[in-house]
Design a protein around this motif. Structure first.
Motif, PDB file in Angstrom:
ATOM      1  N   UNK A   1     106.268  25.030  30.119  1.00  0.00           N
ATOM      2  CA  UNK A   1     106.134  26.462  30.416  1.00  0.00           C
ATOM      3  C   UNK A   1     106.843  26.813  31.706  1.00  0.00           C
ATOM      4  N   UNK A   2     106.660  26.000  32.720  1.00  0.00           N
ATOM      5  CA  UNK A   2     107.310  26.296  34.005  1.00  0.00           C
ATOM      6  C   UNK A   2     108.819  26.167  33.885  1.00  0.00           C
ATOM      7  N   UNK A   3     109.295  25.192  33.112  1.00  0.00           N
ATOM      8  CA  UNK A   3     110.733  25.051  32.914  1.00  0.00           C
ATOM      9  C   UNK A   3     111.290  26.264  32.179  1.00  0.00           C
ATOM     10  N   UNK A   4     110.577  26.722  31.136  1.00  0.00           N
ATOM     11  CA  UNK A   4     111.025  27.894  30.391  1.00  0.00           C
ATOM     12  C   UNK A   4     111.098  29.112  31.294  1.00  0.00           C
ATOM     13  N   UNK A   5     110.100  29.279  32.156  1.00  0.00           N
ATOM     14  CA  UNK A   5     110.097  30.411  33.083  1.00  0.00           C
ATOM     15  C   UNK A   5     111.275  30.324  34.040  1.00  0.00           C
ATOM     16  N   UNK A   6     111.532  29.118  34.531  1.00  0.00           N
ATOM     17  CA  UNK A   6     112.669  28.929  35.441  1.00  0.00           C
ATOM     18  C   UNK A   6     113.986  29.259  34.751  1.00  0.00           C
ATOM     19  N   UNK A   7     114.123  28.822  33.484  1.00  0.00           N
ATOM     20  CA  UNK A   7     115.346  29.109  32.742  1.00  0.00           C
ATOM     21  C   UNK A   7     115.533  30.603  32.556  1.00  0.00           C
ATOM     22  N   UNK A   8     114.441  31.305  32.232  1.00  0.00           N
ATOM     23  CA  UNK A   8     114.523  32.750  32.048  1.00  0.00           C
ATOM     24  C   UNK A   8     114.937  33.435  33.344  1.00  0.00           C
ATOM     25  N   UNK A   9     114.366  32.993  34.453  1.00  0.00           N
ATOM     26  CA  UNK A   9     114.725  33.570  35.747  1.00  0.00           C
ATOM     27  C   UNK A   9     116.195  33.329  36.052  1.00  0.00           C
ATOM     28  N   UNK A  10     116.695  32.129  35.775  1.00  0.00           N
ATOM     29  CA  UNK A  10     118.097  31.817  36.022  1.00  0.00           C
ATOM     30  C   UNK A  10     119.000  32.681  35.170  1.00  0.00           C
ATOM     31  N   UNK A  11     118.614  32.884  33.900  1.00  0.00           N
ATOM     32  CA  UNK A  11     119.422  33.720  33.015  1.00  0.00           C
ATOM     33  C   UNK A  11     119.481  35.155  33.538  1.00  0.00           C
ATOM     34  N   UNK A  12     118.330  35.662  33.983  1.00  0.00           N
ATOM     35  CA  UNK A  12     118.302  37.019  34.526  1.00  0.00           C
ATOM     36  C   UNK A  12     119.177  37.123  35.766  1.00  0.00           C
TER      37      UNK A  12
END
Length: 166
Positions: free
Chosen positions: A100-111
């Motif tokens: 979950x934390x990795x997915x959140x980090x990936x989403x933040x990076x994409x944004x």
């Protein structure tokens, strides 16, 4: 007149005791214990006591002295099935949290990439002229300050600075 008062005759004296005071106290204590409900307990303690060594703790029977109280200690090397299952569940929970934390980090990076890519394309053209644009803005501000007569206290300072420099 009346008759004269005479006290009653004194009680006959008790015969002398044949035992010492310590013996007498022991006898009295035994009589009281035999009358009380804890007579059997006192008798058991008397039979199972070790004398002066009993002051350390409770009176224990022979069987209790030989074996330790409570359940046996578990061996360190072996784990029960329940413990192993519990550990597996904990590991799964930790893995899910990490995902979950990795997915959140990936989403933040994409944004960040999408927002920075749109701004970087516009700023990439200005990166060379960035310092020149700042200087131009400063000059415009100074000219506006010099031209205005109200609200800018700095304008008089700028005018004085120009006359001193020229």
């Amino acid at each position: 007149m009346g008759r004269r008062f005479r006290p009653p005759p004194p009680a006959p004296s008790k015969p002398r005791m044949e035992c010492t005071l310590q013996e007498h106290l022991a006898n009295v204590k035994e009589q009281q214990e035999s009358k009380s409900a804890s007579a059997k307990l006192a008798e058991w303690e008397k039979n199972n006591s070790q004398g002066e060594n009993d002051l350390d703790g409770p009176v224990l029977s022979e069987a209790q002295r030989t074996t330790p109280a409570g359940p046996a200690m578990p061996e360190k090397g072996k784990k029960k099935k329940k413990d192993k299952e519990h550990d597996k569940k904990k590991k799964k929970r930790n893995k899910k949290k990490e995902k979950k934390t990795k997915d959140k980090d990936k989403k933040k990076k994409k944004k960040k990439k999408t927002s920075s890519s749109s701004s970087s394309s516009s700023s990439s053209g200005e990166s060379g002229s960035d310092s020149t644009s700042k200087v131009a803005k400063k000059r415009k501000f100074e000219q506006a300050a010099k031209a205005s007569k109200q609200g800018w206290k700095i304008s008089s300072f700028l005018k004085a600075g120009d006359s001193a420099s020229s």
